[in-house]
Design a protein around this motif. Structure first.
Motif: not given
Length: 201
Positions: A52-60
């Motif tokens: 989830a952290k990787r996804l958020w890092l990429e999305s934001l």
């Protein structure tokens, strides 16, 4: 030894990435405290949490660490439920220059006097949506038919903003010494018919 520009840029990029990672770790800590049961249910193990952290890092990636933290704090104040990535994108984009809701934006667009470009808008998105919907159409149709058209354009403009696009500020219009001659009833009716045909309403 001389350091290349590319190496320097890479170091800067890495520093920004690390700062965003630190901000996200803080965000997830805040969300865990505020949405304890929902958080533990959503991220049941370390692997899921890291994913989830990787996804958020990429999305934001389009936001600064400060904007990401501010978005999380807005989530805690405004959201009853643990925010999704999509919701966080909206909350981070709000910033100080907050987007008004569609109905408020519609009222602002309809009530703004001409020349529209010279008005002080709550957000440039309102002006751009009004211009796309056509000022004449908004002024000459009831809310029941004008609002859906405006809201559709406003949604598209907001989506462009969330995708990272910046909107140009309205260009100031110099007032003419000779005011334009108002359209006759027949000309008004013709223009309205053309707009209805374009918008298929």
């Amino acid at each position: 030894m001389h350091q290349s520009g590319t190496s320097s840029q890479t170091q800067t990029g890495n520093a920004e990435l690390e700062a965003r990672k630190r901000a996200l770790n803080e965000v997830f800590g805040l969300l865990k405290l505020s949405y304890h049961n929902q958080f533990n249910s959503a991220f049941q193990d370390v692997q899921t949490l890291n994913h989830a952290k990787r996804l958020w890092l990429e999305s934001l990636a389009g936001f600064s660490p400060e904007q990401i933290l501010a978005g999380a704090k807005r989530a805690i104040k405004q959201c009853e439920y643990l925010p999704t990535v999509h919701k966080m994108l909206q909350l981070c984009a709000e910033g100080e220059n907050r987007l008004p809701d569609p109905r408020a934006a519609y009222r602002e667009a309809c009530n703004a006097p001409s020349p529209k470009a010279n008005q002080k808008w709550s957000h440039p998105a309102v002006y751009h949506a009004g211009r796309a919907a056509d000022w004449f159409f908004l002024a000459n149709n009831p809310e029941s038919s004008a609002y859906p058209v405006f809201a559709s354009h406003y949604k598209k403009v907001c989506e462009r903003l969330l995708a990272g696009e910046s909107l140009p500020a309205p260009q100031q219009v110099q007032l003419e010494h000779q005011p334009a001659k108002p359209l006759s009833k027949a000309e008004n009716a013709k223009k309205l018919a053309e707009l209805r045909a374009q918008l298929k309403i």
